[in-house]
Design an enzyme around this catalytic site. Structure first.
Site, PDB file in Angstrom:
ATOM      1  N   ASP A   1       0.756  -1.244   0.188  1.00 58.79           N
ATOM      2  CA  ASP A   1       0.140  -0.073  -0.139  1.00 58.79           C
ATOM      3  C   ASP A   1       0.983   1.292   0.091  1.00 58.79           C
ATOM      4  OD1 ASP A   1      -2.355   1.801   0.253  1.00 58.79           O
ATOM      5  OD2 ASP A   1      -1.986   1.721   2.461  1.00 58.79           O
ATOM      6  N   SER A   2       0.391   2.432  -0.071  1.00 65.56           N
ATOM      7  CA  SER A   2       1.144   3.777  -0.072  1.00 65.56           C
ATOM      8  C   SER A   2       1.516   3.895   1.309  1.00 65.56           C
ATOM      9  CB  SER A   2       0.173   4.856  -0.552  1.00 65.56           C
ATOM     10  OG  SER A   2      -0.913   5.030   0.257  1.00 65.56           O
TER      11      SER A   2
ATOM     12  N   GLY B   1      -2.712   9.278  -3.198  1.00 68.76           N
ATOM     13  CA  GLY B   1      -3.920   9.707  -3.898  1.00 68.76           C
ATOM     14  C   GLY B   1      -4.027  11.077  -4.463  1.00 68.76           C
TER      15      GLY B   1
ATOM     16  N   CYS C   1      -4.194  -1.289  -2.080  1.00 71.63           N
ATOM     17  CA  CYS C   1      -4.465   0.118  -2.054  1.00 71.63           C
ATOM     18  C   CYS C   1      -5.431   0.524  -3.362  1.00 71.63           C
ATOM     19  CB  CYS C   1      -2.948   0.891  -2.289  1.00 71.63           C
ATOM     20  SG  CYS C   1      -2.949   2.561  -2.753  1.00 71.63           S
TER      21      CYS C   1
ATOM     22  N   GLU D   1      -4.254   8.122   9.487  1.00 72.36           N
ATOM     23  CA  GLU D   1      -2.561   7.916   9.459  1.00 72.36           C
ATOM     24  C   GLU D   1      -2.318   8.644  10.695  1.00 72.36           C
ATOM     25  OE1 GLU D   1       0.177   6.668   7.315  1.00 72.36           O
ATOM     26  OE2 GLU D   1      -1.275   5.366   5.994  1.00 72.36           O
TER      27      GLU D   1
ATOM     28  N   CYS E   1     -11.086   3.010  -0.361  1.00 68.82           N
ATOM     29  CA  CYS E   1      -9.626   3.348   0.037  1.00 68.82           C
ATOM     30  C   CYS E   1      -9.236   2.101   1.130  1.00 68.82           C
ATOM     31  CB  CYS E   1      -9.580   4.716   0.606  1.00 68.82           C
ATOM     32  SG  CYS E   1      -7.849   5.082   1.444  1.00 68.82           S
TER      33      CYS E   1
ATOM     34  N   HIS F   1      -7.578   2.501   3.677  1.00 71.26           N
ATOM     35  CA  HIS F   1      -7.577   3.143   4.906  1.00 71.26           C
ATOM     36  C   HIS F   1      -8.916   3.017   5.726  1.00 71.26           C
ATOM     37  CE1 HIS F   1      -3.696   4.892   3.633  1.00 71.26           C
ATOM     38  NE2 HIS F   1      -3.497   5.171   4.825  1.00 71.26           N
TER      39      HIS F   1
END
Ligand code: DGL
Length: 263
Positions: free
Chosen positions: A6-7, A39, A69, A149, A181, A183
């Site tokens: 993932d990023s 993103g 991601c 995050e 997403c 997240h």
């Protein structure tokens, strides 16, 4: 070994699901914490990063790659499949689309995601192919990744922003909402609360983990390549004490991050 990337740390929501469904397989994760977020970047840049990371995971021994991601899944898959034709890739967009299709009754589906994911138009294209009657309403939600995050999972500010992002989608009468997403599952409860109890949420981490499980069960040749019971190896491109804390929060267990430079 199952390779996942993932990023940043959001893809650990996918790792968590994979560990739940496939605890017996060895797993390696790479989170591009030095270059997150993806993103807000162009498809070209995201694709370049995705190729670099795939090379890293394959060198480490990954036999299948899970792109945890949405931003990479919606921009880089054609290039990844062309450059690594023998590698089985799993991405988060297709399984989320299929699940939304199963859940919706009124054919009005909402999508929240990063700007790059929403602007890629991938969901519109896929829905058009499988059911042209589906009405998709998309909302970029760029503020959510940094809040997550930062570990602001239940703060009033996060709740307010979620509420604001969902208003236009609710006004359209959606009955299903795709968390576009990786997240977002971390704030699923807040999203469900603001979306309303009756709206169904599609969690990409659950959907992709189920696809990987089915693949492994139907491809026994991969089983011996993947099997082990060691702890997952978690690599990141930048490390701070806060990243360690957040990663543990995401995964729900104590983990040690290892730093690696890809460039
Ligand atoms: N988890 C990534 C995704 O699913 C986060 C995007 C970002 O880095 O901006 O899109």
């Amino acid at each position: 070994m199952i390779g996942v990337f993932d990023s940043g740390l959001g893809g650990l929501t996918v790792v968590k699901e994979l560990l739940k469904l496939l605890p017996q397989y060895r797993l390696i994760y790479f989170g591009d914490t030095a270059r997150t977020p993806y993103g807000t970047k162009s498809a070209e840049t995201v694709t370049h990063y995705a190729i670099e990371i795939t090379n890293f995971l394959l060198k480490k021994g990954a036999k299948i790659i899970v792109v945890a991601c949405h931003t990479v899944s919606s921009t880089a898959m054609p290039a990844l499949k062309e450059i690594f034709p023998k590698v089985p890739f799993f991405e988060v967009v297709t399984p989320s689309m299929k699940k939304a299709l199963k859940l919706t009754k009124n054919k009005k589906i909402g999508l929240i995601g990063t700007r790059t994911t929403v602007e890629s138009g991938i969901y519109e294209r896929l829905f058009k192919e499988v059911d042209p009657e589906i009405k998709l309403y998309s909302q970029p939600a760029p503020l959510l990744v940094p809040l997550i995050e930062e570990g602001w999972l239940k703060k009033p500010e996060t709740r307010r922003i979620v509420k604001k992002y969902l208003i236009p989608l609710k006004m359209r009468g959606i009955d299903t909402l795709i968390l576009g997403c990786t997240h977002y599952p971390l704030i699923k409860k807040v999203i469900q609360e603001k979306a309303g109890k009756r709206r169904k949420l599609v969690d990409p981490s659950e959907e992709v983990a189920l696809e990987v499980k089915t693949f492994i069960e139907t491809h026994p040749e991969f089983i011996k390549e993947l099997a082990s019971n060691e702890d997952p190896e978690i690599y990141v491109s930048d490390i701070t004490p806060n990243f360690e804390k957040i990663a543990q929060l995401f995964l729900g267990r104590k983990i040690t991050l290892k730093k690696v430079n890809l460039g």
